[in-house]
Scaffold this active site. Structure first.
Site, PDB file in Angstrom:
ATOM      1  NE  ARG A  80     -51.230 -28.550  10.639  1.00 27.09           N
ATOM      2  CZ  ARG A  80     -50.912 -27.309  10.272  1.00 27.09           C
ATOM      3  NH1 ARG A  80     -50.645 -26.394  11.210  1.00 27.09           N
ATOM      4  NH2 ARG A  80     -50.837 -26.993   8.993  1.00 27.09           N
ATOM      5  CD  GLU A 109     -48.625 -19.940   3.544  1.00 25.74           C
ATOM      6  OE1 GLU A 109     -47.961 -20.909   3.992  1.00 25.74           O
ATOM      7  OE2 GLU A 109     -48.739 -18.862   4.159  1.00 25.74           O
TER       8      GLU A 109
END
Length: 220
Positions: A80, A109
Site C-alpha cells: 500500500r 473481489e
C-alpha cells in the site's frame, strides 16, 4: 453510580441514526480517478450559522473474510503506497459498478484476489472508514463453504495485486496479531475481531448476506 443516569435513561437500542441537516450548497473541488473531493456548506440548525466541510465522496467498498471448514481464515499481503508498507489484509474492493448487488461485488473481489468462491455469505460488520473526512462505507462479509475458482476462469492480477501473497492462519493467531499491533488494515482488523466475537455464539447471530445496507451512500 457512574454511568447510571445514562443507562437508566437509555432503554433504546444502541444505533447510529440518520441526521439530515440543511444543505446550502455543494461543489466538487477535486475530481479524481476513483473518488472526488466535495465541499458542502450546511447548517446544524436553522439560523445557527454556516459550516463548510470538505470530504472525499467515495463509492463505498466491500471486504470478505474467507473461513474454511477448520475455522482458519485467509489473509493476503499487499503493498500500500500511501503508507509505504506491505499489509496483511482480507479481499476487498470498491463498489464502483453502478447498481451492482453488494454480495455480487464481494464475490467478485473474493474470486479476483483469492481465487475462491463461497456458498455461504453472512454480514460480519458495517463501518465508516473515516467519517470525519470521507463518505466511504464498508461492509465486511464472512464467506464460508469455499471452493477454488476453476483455473481457466481465474483473474489475472496486475500492478500491486500481482505481488499478492496468500496465507491461511487460525482466527486466534489473527486476533493476537491485531491486539499486539501487528495488523493495521481496517477491514482486516474489524473483520477479524468481529469474527472472533461471532464465533463465541457459533456464528448464529450474524445477519444474512442479503441484509439491507442503508448506510451505504447509494442508499442514503
Amino acid at each position: 453510580m457512574p454511568g447510571s443516569s445514562e443507562s437508566s435513561s437509555s432503554s433504546r437500542q444502541l444505533s447510529d441514526t440518520p441526521s439530515p441537516r440543511r444543505l446550502l450548497s455543494s461543489s466538487k473541488v477535486y475530481e479524481g480517478r476513483i473518488w472526488d473531493v466535495v465541499s458542502d456548506a450546511f447548517e446544524l440548525a436553522e439560523d445557527s450559522g454556516t459550516l463548510v466541510r470538505d470530504y472525499i465522496d467515495h463509492p463505498g467498498a466491500v471486504a470478505v473474510l474467507p473461513m474454511n471448514g477448520d475455522g482458519d481464515i485467509l489473509l493476503l499481503k499487499q503493498y500500500r503506497h500511501p503508507v509505504g508498507m506491505d499489509l496483511w489484509e482480507i479481499p476487498a474492493g470498491l463498489l464502483d459498478i453502478e447498481g451492482e448487488d453488494f454480495v455480487v461485488g464481494a464475490a467478485r473481489e473474493l474470486a479476483e484476489e483469492a481465487d475462491l468462491q463461497a456458498a455461504q455469505w453472512n454480514v460480519l460488520a458495517d463501518f465508516f472508514n473515516s467519517p470525519g473526512s470521507s463518505s466511504e462505507a464498508i461492509r465486511i462479509y464472512l464467506a464460508r463453504g469455499l471452493s477454488d475458482v476453476p483455473e481457466a476462469e481465474r483473474h489475472v492480477r496486475t500492478d500491486e495485486e500481482a505481488e499478492i501473497e496468500l496465507r491461511w492462519v487460525s482466527l486466534d493467531e489473527a486476533v493476537a496479531a491485531v491486539l499486539e499491533g501487528r495488523l493495521h488494515n481496517p477491514s482486516a482488523v474489524v473483520g477479524i475481531l468481529a469474527a472472533a466475537a461471532a464465533r463465541a455464539g457459533g456464528f448464529s447471530g450474524l445477519r444474512p448476506g442479503n441484509t439491507p445496507w442503508p448506510a451505504h451512500p447509494s442508499q442514503r
